[in-house]
Enzyme design. Structure first.
Site, PDB file in Angstrom:
ATOM      1  N   THR A   1      -4.229 -18.934  14.143  1.00  0.00           N
ATOM      2  CA  THR A   1      -5.170 -18.182  13.389  1.00  0.00           C
ATOM      3  C   THR A   1      -4.652 -16.861  12.590  1.00  0.00           C
ATOM      4  O   THR A   1      -3.719 -16.394  13.089  1.00  0.00           O
ATOM      5  CB  THR A   1      -6.222 -17.704  14.320  1.00  0.00           C
TER       6      THR A   1
ATOM      7  N   GLU B   1      -6.057 -14.138  13.317  1.00  0.00           N
ATOM      8  CA  GLU B   1      -6.000 -13.035  14.325  1.00  0.00           C
ATOM      9  C   GLU B   1      -4.803 -12.766  14.975  1.00  0.00           C
ATOM     10  O   GLU B   1      -4.519 -11.812  15.769  1.00  0.00           O
ATOM     11  CB  GLU B   1      -7.112 -13.300  15.496  1.00  0.00           C
TER      12      GLU B   1
ATOM     13  N   TYR C   1      -8.082 -12.658  22.547  1.00  0.00           N
ATOM     14  CA  TYR C   1      -8.016 -14.105  21.583  1.00  0.00           C
ATOM     15  C   TYR C   1      -6.642 -14.272  20.920  1.00  0.00           C
ATOM     16  O   TYR C   1      -6.002 -15.127  20.940  1.00  0.00           O
ATOM     17  CB  TYR C   1      -9.259 -14.213  20.669  1.00  0.00           C
TER      18      TYR C   1
ATOM     19  N   LYS D   1      -3.656 -16.818  21.516  1.00  0.00           N
ATOM     20  CA  LYS D   1      -3.200 -17.576  20.324  1.00  0.00           C
ATOM     21  C   LYS D   1      -1.917 -17.542  20.107  1.00  0.00           C
ATOM     22  O   LYS D   1      -1.199 -18.492  19.689  1.00  0.00           O
ATOM     23  CB  LYS D   1      -4.010 -17.501  19.258  1.00  0.00           C
TER      24      LYS D   1
HETATM   25  P1  NAP Z   1     -15.621 -23.810  17.681  1.00  0.00           P
HETATM   26  O1  NAP Z   1     -16.901 -23.994  16.552  1.00  0.00           O
HETATM   27  O2  NAP Z   1     -15.773 -22.664  18.731  1.00  0.00           O
HETATM   28  O3  NAP Z   1     -15.112 -24.865  18.470  1.00  0.00           O
HETATM   29  C1  NAP Z   1     -14.347 -24.933  19.631  1.00  0.00           C
HETATM   30  C2  NAP Z   1     -14.513 -26.166  20.370  1.00  0.00           C
HETATM   31  O4  NAP Z   1     -13.564 -25.976  21.280  1.00  0.00           O
HETATM   32  C3  NAP Z   1     -16.118 -26.495  20.619  1.00  0.00           C
HETATM   33  O5  NAP Z   1     -16.176 -27.618  20.760  1.00  0.00           O
HETATM   34  C4  NAP Z   1     -15.867 -26.111  22.580  1.00  0.00           C
HETATM   35  O6  NAP Z   1     -16.460 -26.695  23.113  1.00  0.00           O
HETATM   36  C5  NAP Z   1     -14.346 -26.437  22.679  1.00  0.00           C
HETATM   37  N1  NAP Z   1     -13.845 -25.848  23.638  1.00  0.00           N
HETATM   38  C6  NAP Z   1     -13.909 -24.470  24.130  1.00  0.00           C
HETATM   39  N2  NAP Z   1     -13.092 -24.333  25.112  1.00  0.00           N
HETATM   40  C7  NAP Z   1     -12.567 -25.533  25.880  1.00  0.00           C
HETATM   41  C8  NAP Z   1     -12.156 -26.024  26.879  1.00  0.00           C
HETATM   42  N3  NAP Z   1     -11.609 -25.038  27.804  1.00  0.00           N
HETATM   43  N4  NAP Z   1     -11.566 -27.434  26.902  1.00  0.00           N
HETATM   44  C9  NAP Z   1     -12.133 -28.340  25.800  1.00  0.00           C
HETATM   45  N5  NAP Z   1     -12.831 -27.662  24.719  1.00  0.00           N
HETATM   46  C10 NAP Z   1     -13.136 -26.514  24.661  1.00  0.00           C
HETATM   47  O7  NAP Z   1     -14.350 -23.142  16.789  1.00  0.00           O
HETATM   48  P2  NAP Z   1     -14.133 -23.648  15.315  1.00  0.00           P
HETATM   49  O8  NAP Z   1     -14.323 -22.680  14.391  1.00  0.00           O
HETATM   50  O9  NAP Z   1     -14.228 -25.258  15.022  1.00  0.00           O
HETATM   51  O10 NAP Z   1     -12.372 -23.687  15.350  1.00  0.00           O
HETATM   52  C11 NAP Z   1     -11.423 -24.854  15.804  1.00  0.00           C
HETATM   53  C12 NAP Z   1     -10.326 -24.287  16.295  1.00  0.00           C
HETATM   54  O11 NAP Z   1      -9.434 -23.322  15.232  1.00  0.00           O
HETATM   55  C13 NAP Z   1     -10.228 -23.187  17.364  1.00  0.00           C
HETATM   56  O12 NAP Z   1      -9.017 -23.353  18.208  1.00  0.00           O
HETATM   57  C14 NAP Z   1     -10.260 -21.762  16.853  1.00  0.00           C
HETATM   58  O13 NAP Z   1      -9.560 -20.938  17.698  1.00  0.00           O
HETATM   59  C15 NAP Z   1      -9.346 -21.984  15.729  1.00  0.00           C
HETATM   60  N6  NAP Z   1      -9.619 -21.356  14.439  1.00  0.00           N
HETATM   61  C16 NAP Z   1     -10.585 -21.096  13.772  1.00  0.00           C
HETATM   62  C17 NAP Z   1     -10.992 -20.407  12.746  1.00  0.00           C
HETATM   63  C18 NAP Z   1     -12.169 -20.297  11.850  1.00  0.00           C
HETATM   64  O14 NAP Z   1     -12.340 -19.546  11.053  1.00  0.00           O
HETATM   65  N7  NAP Z   1     -12.987 -21.266  12.240  1.00  0.00           N
HETATM   66  C19 NAP Z   1      -9.758 -19.770  11.915  1.00  0.00           C
HETATM   67  C20 NAP Z   1      -8.589 -19.819  12.671  1.00  0.00           C
HETATM   68  C21 NAP Z   1      -8.421 -20.553  13.726  1.00  0.00           C
HETATM   69  P3  NAP Z   1     -18.146 -26.424  23.597  1.00  0.00           P
HETATM   70  O15 NAP Z   1     -18.924 -26.848  22.548  1.00  0.00           O
HETATM   71  O16 NAP Z   1     -18.347 -26.693  24.989  1.00  0.00           O
HETATM   72  O17 NAP Z   1     -17.862 -24.817  23.642  1.00  0.00           O
HETATM   73  O1  F7E Z   2     -16.069 -11.563  12.634  1.00  0.00           O
HETATM   74  C1  F7E Z   2     -17.297  -8.251  11.848  1.00  0.00           C
HETATM   75  C2  F7E Z   2     -16.392  -8.345  12.986  1.00  0.00           C
HETATM   76  O2  F7E Z   2     -16.683 -12.978  14.658  1.00  0.00           O
HETATM   77  C3  F7E Z   2     -15.687 -11.314  11.401  1.00  0.00           C
HETATM   78  C4  F7E Z   2     -13.073 -16.967  14.572  1.00  0.00           C
HETATM   79  O3  F7E Z   2     -13.078 -18.147  14.193  1.00  0.00           O
HETATM   80  O4  F7E Z   2     -12.211 -16.051  12.711  1.00  0.00           O
HETATM   81  C5  F7E Z   2     -12.816 -15.764  13.541  1.00  0.00           C
HETATM   82  O5  F7E Z   2     -12.849 -14.560  14.131  1.00  0.00           O
HETATM   83  C6  F7E Z   2     -15.684  -9.829  11.104  1.00  0.00           C
HETATM   84  C7  F7E Z   2     -15.320  -8.943  12.137  1.00  0.00           C
HETATM   85  O6  F7E Z   2     -14.958 -13.696  13.218  1.00  0.00           O
HETATM   86  C8  F7E Z   2     -20.608  -8.325  13.269  1.00  0.00           C
HETATM   87  O7  F7E Z   2     -16.081  -7.119  13.449  1.00  0.00           O
HETATM   88  C9  F7E Z   2     -19.746  -7.088  11.738  1.00  0.00           C
HETATM   89  O8  F7E Z   2     -14.466  -7.988  11.777  1.00  0.00           O
HETATM   90  O9  F7E Z   2     -17.208 -13.989  12.123  1.00  0.00           O
HETATM   91  P1  F7E Z   2     -16.374 -13.241  13.014  1.00  0.00           P
HETATM   92  P2  F7E Z   2     -13.219 -13.290  13.331  1.00  0.00           P
HETATM   93  O10 F7E Z   2     -13.577 -12.394  14.643  1.00  0.00           O
HETATM   94  O11 F7E Z   2     -12.776 -12.911  12.378  1.00  0.00           O
HETATM   95  C10 F7E Z   2     -10.567 -16.117  13.178  1.00  0.00           C
HETATM   96  C11 F7E Z   2      -9.775 -16.652  12.159  1.00  0.00           C
HETATM   97  C12 F7E Z   2     -10.431 -17.033  14.321  1.00  0.00           C
HETATM   98  O12 F7E Z   2      -9.494 -17.484  14.684  1.00  0.00           O
HETATM   99  C13 F7E Z   2     -11.765 -16.935  15.177  1.00  0.00           C
HETATM  100  O13 F7E Z   2     -11.589 -18.000  15.997  1.00  0.00           O
HETATM  101  O14 F7E Z   2     -17.382  -9.554  11.183  1.00  0.00           O
HETATM  102  N1  F7E Z   2     -18.835  -8.069  12.365  1.00  0.00           N
HETATM  103  N2  F7E Z   2     -20.993  -7.356  12.538  1.00  0.00           N
HETATM  104  C14 F7E Z   2     -19.333  -9.029  13.223  1.00  0.00           C
HETATM  105  N3  F7E Z   2     -18.915 -10.040  13.696  1.00  0.00           N
HETATM  106  C15 F7E Z   2     -19.881 -10.755  14.570  1.00  0.00           C
HETATM  107  N4  F7E Z   2     -19.436 -11.942  15.186  1.00  0.00           N
HETATM  108  N5  F7E Z   2     -21.121 -10.328  14.731  1.00  0.00           N
HETATM  109  C16 F7E Z   2     -21.474  -9.266  14.094  1.00  0.00           C
HETATM  110  O15 F7E Z   2     -22.853  -8.735  14.242  1.00  0.00           O
END
Ligand code: NAP
Ligand code: F7E
Length: 347
Positions: free
Chosen positions: A128, A130, A153, A157
């Site tokens: 990520t 992050e 987080y 990661k």
């Molecule tokens: P998501 O919607 O939160 O999906 C995560 C999945 O992992 C859910 O199905 C969750 O199951 C499952 N899970 C959580 N903890 C687990 C555990 N201990 N054992 C087995 N399954 C578990 O996340 P996503 O957006 O699809 O992201 C997929 C991956 O990419 C994650 O690793 C995330 O950190 C990474 N990532 C995401 C982004 C993004 O912008 N979306 C960017 C960079 C990296 P439940 O439904 O039971 O909670």
């Molecule tokens: O926040 C700001 C918050 O929670 C984005 C995950 O998929 O992407 C995701 O992480 C921004 C942040 O995503 C609210 O402070 C303002 O700056 O949608 P987010 P994230 O933290 O960037 C990365 C790449 C991952 O890997 C993660 O798994 O938005 N923000 N107001 C808020 N964020 C939330 N959630 N809620 C608010 O009300």
């Protein structure tokens, strides 16, 4: 027929990847963790199609190495996509131990299981943006930018990233890290900011609620469209040699800009008044406040500025983003508008 195992198949990315691999002709196995409520809404449709016998679900958990051993032994996958994680950055400050168990030690559990079973499959690790500090002076971030995570987080990661590299180099395993920047879709969890805005504005528009509460509006993210990012994950595993890639659009926008763009889709004319915690988003036509700041959504530490440089992926993977920021917002807001209309008809 190739076999792929997806951990976290029920999440946003897992569901798009399952669709993608299914279309490519794979036998798809998904690891799901047990929940008291049904957690497969994103993949339900895959079981209602012809050839649905090519999608299988198995119970397991990243924190339970025994379940990983059992599943990998049974499936003998050619490819594993490790998407399972506690993926909420703000929540990782509340549950840092669990986040480390699932997002750091979970990766080690998986790598050890594959190594000990001597399966020889390829592994994709969902890393990520992050991992980066979010300091504007270091942007755009690419594979050479130094890591300096700001949250439990990000640190968990980072362990996953480094341990994947260690197993690649020490045991010659095919393991790759996808350093993916934010990617969104109508299947995004409702507590992430893009979806929160998309759902929230639709509920305000339909009269279901008056306003929504958000945190840091000035934070900037590089937002792409999730299905396109899953194709990049697959491409990474089709290379001859395992290597890590940044996947991003190269454009960055603030949370405030996301709100403004979403308002345009719903024909809401928003204007901003006040500063800091007192800032408010006001609907010009009605004069009503529709956005307010709630400090509970601020994080103890913030990654303020993310903008990715994915030139390596463009060159080697021949991957590039197709959906613009404007179109992404439209896709999400219109999907929630349809959902809101369906809901209003049913209830
Ligand atoms: P998501 O919607 O939160 O999906 C995560 C999945 O992992 C859910 O199905 C969750 O199951 C499952 N899970 C959580 N903890 C687990 C555990 N201990 N054992 C087995 N399954 C578990 O996340 P996503 O957006 O699809 O992201 C997929 C991956 O990419 C994650 O690793 C995330 O950190 C990474 N990532 C995401 C982004 C993004 O912008 N979306 C960017 C960079 C990296 P439940 O439904 O039971 O909670
Ligand atoms: O926040 C700001 C918050 O929670 C984005 C995950 O998929 O992407 C995701 O992480 C921004 C942040 O995503 C609210 O402070 C303002 O700056 O949608 P987010 P994230 O933290 O960037 C990365 C790449 C991952 O890997 C993660 O798994 O938005 N923000 N107001 C808020 N964020 C939330 N959630 N809620 C608010 O009300």
């Amino acid at each position: 027929m190739k076999k792929a195992l997806i951990t976290g198949i029920g999440g946003q990315d897992g569901s798009y990847l399952a669709e993608f691999l299914f279309k490519k002709g794979y036998q798809v196995y998904g690891m799901l963790r047990r929940s008291s409520t049904f957690n497969c809404q994103n993949i339900e449709h895959l079981f209602n199609i012809k050839e649905s016998n090519r999608v299988h679900l198995l119970y397991g958990d990243m924190t339970d190495v025994d379940s990983l051993l059992r599943i990998i032994k049974e499936v003998k996958p050619d490819e594993i996509y490790n998407l399972a994680a506690q993926s909420d950055v703000r929540v990782s400050f509340d549950i840092p131990f669990y986040t480390a168990q699932s997002d750091a030690i979970g990766v080690l559990n998986l790598l050890e299981a594959v190594k000990n079973l001597n399966i020889g499959c390829k592994i994709y690790q969902a890393s990520t943006s992050e991992l980066f500090s979010g300091d504007k002076r270091e942007a755009p971030q690419n594979e050479k930018t130094s890591f300096n995570p700001k949250s439990p987080y990000g640190v968990a990661k980072l362990y996953g990233f480094e341990i994947a590299k260690v197993y690649r180099e020490s045991y010659k395993m095919f393991v790759v890290n996808g350093i993916f920047f934010n990617h969104e879709s109508p299947r995004r969890g409702e507590n992430f900011v893009t979806r929160k805005i998309s759902v929230g504005l639709n509920e305000i528009k339909s009269g279901k609620k008056e306003k929504m509460f958000l945190g840091n509006l000035d934070s900037k993210r590089d937002w792409g469209y999730a299905p396109e990012y899953m194709e990049a994950a697959w491409k990474m595993l089709q290379q001859k040699t395992p290597q890590d890639f940044v996947i991003a659009t190269g454009e960055t926008h603030s949370v405030r800009e996301f709100i403004e763009e979403a308002c345009k889709v719903l024909d809401i004319d928003i204007t901003w008044k006040g500063k800091g915690l007192n800032e408010k988003g006001i609907d010009k036509k009605t004069g009503k406040t529709i956005v307010e700041i709630d400090p509970q959504y601020f994080r103890p530490n913030e990654v303020s500025y993310l903008c990715g440089d994915s030139r390596k992926a463009r060159k080697i993977l021949n991957w590039k983003p197709k959906t613009s920021f404007k179109d992404l917002v439209k896709i999400m807001v219109e999907a929630d508008l349809r959902r809101e209309k369906r809901h209003n008809i049913c209830c």
